[in-house]
Design a protein around this motif. Structure first.
Motif, PDB file in Angstrom:
ATOM      1  N   ASN A 137       0.763  -1.205   0.018  1.00 42.23           N
ATOM      2  CA  ASN A 137      -0.156   0.001   0.003  1.00 42.23           C
ATOM      3  C   ASN A 137       0.753   1.208   0.102  1.00 42.23           C
ATOM      4  OD1 ASN A 137      -0.726  -2.169   2.197  1.00 42.23           O
ATOM      5  ND2 ASN A 137      -2.765  -1.363   1.395  1.00 42.23           N
ATOM      6  N   ARG A 138       0.232   2.260  -0.142  1.00 40.50           N
ATOM      7  CA  ARG A 138       0.934   3.725   0.213  1.00 40.50           C
ATOM      8  C   ARG A 138       0.837   3.754   1.614  1.00 40.50           C
ATOM      9  NH1 ARG A 138      -0.779   8.853  -2.916  1.00 40.50           N
ATOM     10  NH2 ARG A 138      -2.611   8.817  -1.784  1.00 40.50           N
ATOM     11  N   ILE A 139       2.101   3.672   2.286  1.00 40.02           N
ATOM     12  CA  ILE A 139       1.970   3.647   3.854  1.00 40.02           C
ATOM     13  C   ILE A 139       2.251   4.732   4.240  1.00 40.02           C
ATOM     14  CG2 ILE A 139       3.138   2.198   5.818  1.00 40.02           C
ATOM     15  CD1 ILE A 139       4.195   0.264   3.759  1.00 40.02           C
ATOM     16  N   TYR A 140       1.552   5.229   5.386  1.00 37.72           N
ATOM     17  CA  TYR A 140       1.768   6.204   6.638  1.00 37.72           C
ATOM     18  C   TYR A 140       2.187   5.789   7.868  1.00 37.72           C
ATOM     19  CZ  TYR A 140      -0.038   9.341   2.608  1.00 37.72           C
ATOM     20  OH  TYR A 140      -0.430   9.759   1.570  1.00 37.72           O
ATOM     21  N   PHE A 141       3.659   5.818   8.175  1.00 40.37           N
ATOM     22  CA  PHE A 141       4.148   5.082   9.681  1.00 40.37           C
ATOM     23  C   PHE A 141       4.469   6.172  10.310  1.00 40.37           C
ATOM     24  CE2 PHE A 141       6.675   2.088  11.504  1.00 40.37           C
ATOM     25  CZ  PHE A 141       5.718   1.093  11.669  1.00 40.37           C
ATOM     26  N   GLY A 142       4.511   6.377  11.497  1.00 43.47           N
ATOM     27  CA  GLY A 142       4.846   7.549  12.335  1.00 43.47           C
ATOM     28  C   GLY A 142       4.260   8.599  12.205  1.00 43.47           C
ATOM     29  N   THR A 143       2.952   8.788  11.824  1.00 40.77           N
ATOM     30  CA  THR A 143       2.034   9.956  11.728  1.00 40.77           C
ATOM     31  C   THR A 143       0.818   9.498  12.478  1.00 40.77           C
ATOM     32  OG1 THR A 143       0.906   9.197   9.702  1.00 40.77           O
ATOM     33  CG2 THR A 143       2.967  10.554   9.563  1.00 40.77           C
ATOM     34  N   PHE A 144      -0.099  10.550  12.887  1.00 40.97           N
ATOM     35  CA  PHE A 144      -1.279  10.158  13.575  1.00 40.97           C
ATOM     36  C   PHE A 144      -2.166   9.288  12.865  1.00 40.97           C
ATOM     37  CE2 PHE A 144      -5.891  11.049  14.105  1.00 40.97           C
ATOM     38  CZ  PHE A 144      -5.881  10.979  15.600  1.00 40.97           C
ATOM     39  N   PRO A 145      -2.953   8.184  13.406  1.00 35.44           N
ATOM     40  CA  PRO A 145      -2.676   8.024  14.941  1.00 35.44           C
ATOM     41  C   PRO A 145      -1.715   7.068  15.517  1.00 35.44           C
ATOM     42  CG  PRO A 145      -4.352   6.560  13.860  1.00 35.44           C
ATOM     43  CD  PRO A 145      -3.712   7.176  12.611  1.00 35.44           C
ATOM     44  N   GLY A 146      -0.826   6.895  14.778  1.00 33.39           N
ATOM     45  CA  GLY A 146       0.354   5.872  15.297  1.00 33.39           C
ATOM     46  C   GLY A 146       1.760   6.769  15.321  1.00 33.39           C
ATOM     47  N   GLU A 147       1.809   7.641  16.282  1.00 40.70           N
ATOM     48  CA  GLU A 147       3.038   8.389  16.537  1.00 40.70           C
ATOM     49  C   GLU A 147       4.137   7.562  16.979  1.00 40.70           C
ATOM     50  OE1 GLU A 147       0.045   9.195  17.716  1.00 40.70           O
ATOM     51  OE2 GLU A 147      -0.485  11.398  17.205  1.00 40.70           O
ATOM     52  N   VAL A 148       5.264   8.231  17.284  1.00 44.59           N
ATOM     53  CA  VAL A 148       6.478   7.629  17.671  1.00 44.59           C
ATOM     54  C   VAL A 148       7.198   8.223  19.082  1.00 44.59           C
ATOM     55  CG1 VAL A 148       6.939   6.634  15.349  1.00 44.59           C
ATOM     56  CG2 VAL A 148       7.958   8.806  16.284  1.00 44.59           C
ATOM     57  N   ARG A 149       8.117   7.803  19.794  1.00 44.04           N
ATOM     58  CA  ARG A 149       8.373   8.532  20.710  1.00 44.04           C
ATOM     59  C   ARG A 149      10.064   8.908  20.178  1.00 44.04           C
ATOM     60  NH1 ARG A 149       7.404   7.412  26.021  1.00 44.04           N
ATOM     61  NH2 ARG A 149       9.496   7.373  26.755  1.00 44.04           N
ATOM     62  N   PRO A 150      10.461  10.006  20.880  1.00 45.83           N
ATOM     63  CA  PRO A 150      11.605  10.575  20.258  1.00 45.83           C
ATOM     64  C   PRO A 150      12.847   9.815  20.211  1.00 45.83           C
ATOM     65  CG  PRO A 150      10.993  11.796  22.430  1.00 45.83           C
ATOM     66  CD  PRO A 150       9.816  10.769  21.991  1.00 45.83           C
ATOM     67  N   GLU A 151      12.926   9.050  21.354  1.00 47.17           N
ATOM     68  CA  GLU A 151      14.407   8.194  21.519  1.00 47.17           C
ATOM     69  C   GLU A 151      14.174   7.051  20.054  1.00 47.17           C
ATOM     70  OE1 GLU A 151      11.822   6.399  24.671  1.00 47.17           O
ATOM     71  OE2 GLU A 151      11.707   8.216  23.540  1.00 47.17           O
TER      72      GLU A 151
END
Length: 369
Positions: free
Chosen positions: A210-224
């Motif tokens: 697919n066209r993937i959206y990863f690390g954006t709302f609603p699946g954010e990430v932690r800074p470290e």
């Protein structure tokens, strides 16, 4: 037996997940705009609850209420609702519906005025599709090992991360062009949530067509978790040019007190890495955190400014949520100068959110019943 789901916009993803779980058990949750039929189900946050409390109490049908507020305050909610789902609902809700249909005992995980027996299970994500007829985001992980004092996630879903298998994720998303994920930390996929397993993240991303959206709302990430490796994976496999992560405070003292589990240096590193890899960082902040001094507040403003020099920020006022360590705390009033600076940044299009009206923050979020 006619079972319905009370339409509440902030609970749309909960509806999708629970529709799928109930459909497996032979129950269809038709969406309605008022309580009707034999049973009407609700999913409530601590903000939305007050708008539906009277409606539930006056309903002429059986009412079943879940969601983060009901899970944290099940005794209170059981005073006006017939049944309260405490915690995860994929297994408990169909089990309750079956007991109501057959006239058998209330199952564990359900509270009533008569009492409550804790759930006797933990949901295996692969046992339930993330959605079927009602489209939602694809939940790939659940649970969080961090105990942030303001957050309900580890209290609702536990501190041990559970992951949906790559095969199940691929099957669920195969019909769609664009894919977004629900997860407390996208870069923690396949790991214990503390020590990243980027090899497993790559296996997931490389499998999807697919066209993937990863690390954006609603699946954010932690800074470290923002590293050269994680950003290279997003650049190689994903469509998003933004990366969304939470800083919350610019004060290391406050980050320790709210049990955030990272430092201000981790945030600066994530900002630098995003710039180097060509990603626009979108950074979450919470202002008015309990115990903040003027110096702590100024440190947060400084970090907001640093974030907006290379990206954007979402800034929200702290709100105490039931069931969390900070449930009894109160927001710290913002300094006039802070309000002025945030207002100026908002006029420039650098920040969004609501640092004066905290309720706006919660109408766009959802958790499973």
């Amino acid at each position: 037996m006619h079972v319905h789901w009370r339409h509440i916009p902030a609970a749309n993803n909960s509806y999708a997940a629970l529709y799928a779980a109930c459909e497996q058990a032979g129950y269809l949750l038709d969406a309605v705009n008022e309580p009707t039929g034999d049973i009407t189900c609700y999913s409530l946050t601590s903000i939305s609850e007050r708008f539906y409390r009277e409606e539930i109490a006056d309903a002429d049908c059986i009412t079943v209420v879940g969601g983060p507020h009901a899970s944290a305050c099940y005794r209170e909610v059981a005073e006006y609702a017939d049944y309260v789902i405490v915690g995860e609902g994929e297994y408990t809700l169909p089990r309750l519906l079956a007991s109501l249909e057959k006239g058998t005992e209330v199952p564990p995980g359900v509270a009533t005025r008569a009492g409550y027996t804790p759930a006797d299970h933990t949901v295996l994500l692969d046992a339930h599709p993330p959605f079927t007829r009602v489209k939602g985001y694809t939940e790939i992980s659940r649970g969080c090992p961090f105990g942030c004092g303001y957050c309900q996630t580890p209290r609702l879903f536990g501190r041990c991360m559970r992951h949906r298998s790559i095969d199940e994720i691929a099957a669920a998303t195969s019909r769609f062009r664009d894919v977004r994920f629900v997860t407390p930390n996208a870069f923690a996929y396949g790991s214990d949530g503390i020590h990243p397993r980027f090899d497993k993240v790559e296996k997931l991303l490389s499998r999807l067509k697919n066209r993937i959206y990863f690390g954006t709302f609603p699946g954010e990430v932690r800074p470290e978790f923002v590293t050269d490796t994680s950003l290279e994976l997003v650049g190689r496999y994903c469509a998003n040019t933004r990366l969304h992560f939470g800083a919350q405070s610019g004060s290391d003292r406050i980050l320790r007190e709210i049990r955030r589990g990272h430092t201000v240096a981790d945030v600066h590193s994530a900002l630098d890495l995003c710039r180097e890899h060509g990603f626009t960082p979108v950074v979450d902040f919470i202002v008015g955190l309990p115990g903040e001094s003027e110096e702590d507040e100024q440190a947060t403003v400084d970090l907001v400014r640093a974030a907006t020099r290379v990206g954007k920020a979402h800034v929200h006022c702290f709100i105490p949520l039931p069931g969390t360590p900070l449930a009894d705390a109160r927001p710290h009033p913002l300094l006039p100068e802070t309000q002025k600076i945030l207002g100026q940044l908002a006029l420039k299009g650098k920040i969004t959110g609501s640092w004066m009206e905290h309720e706006i923050r919660f109408f766009s979020r959802s958790s499973h019943l």
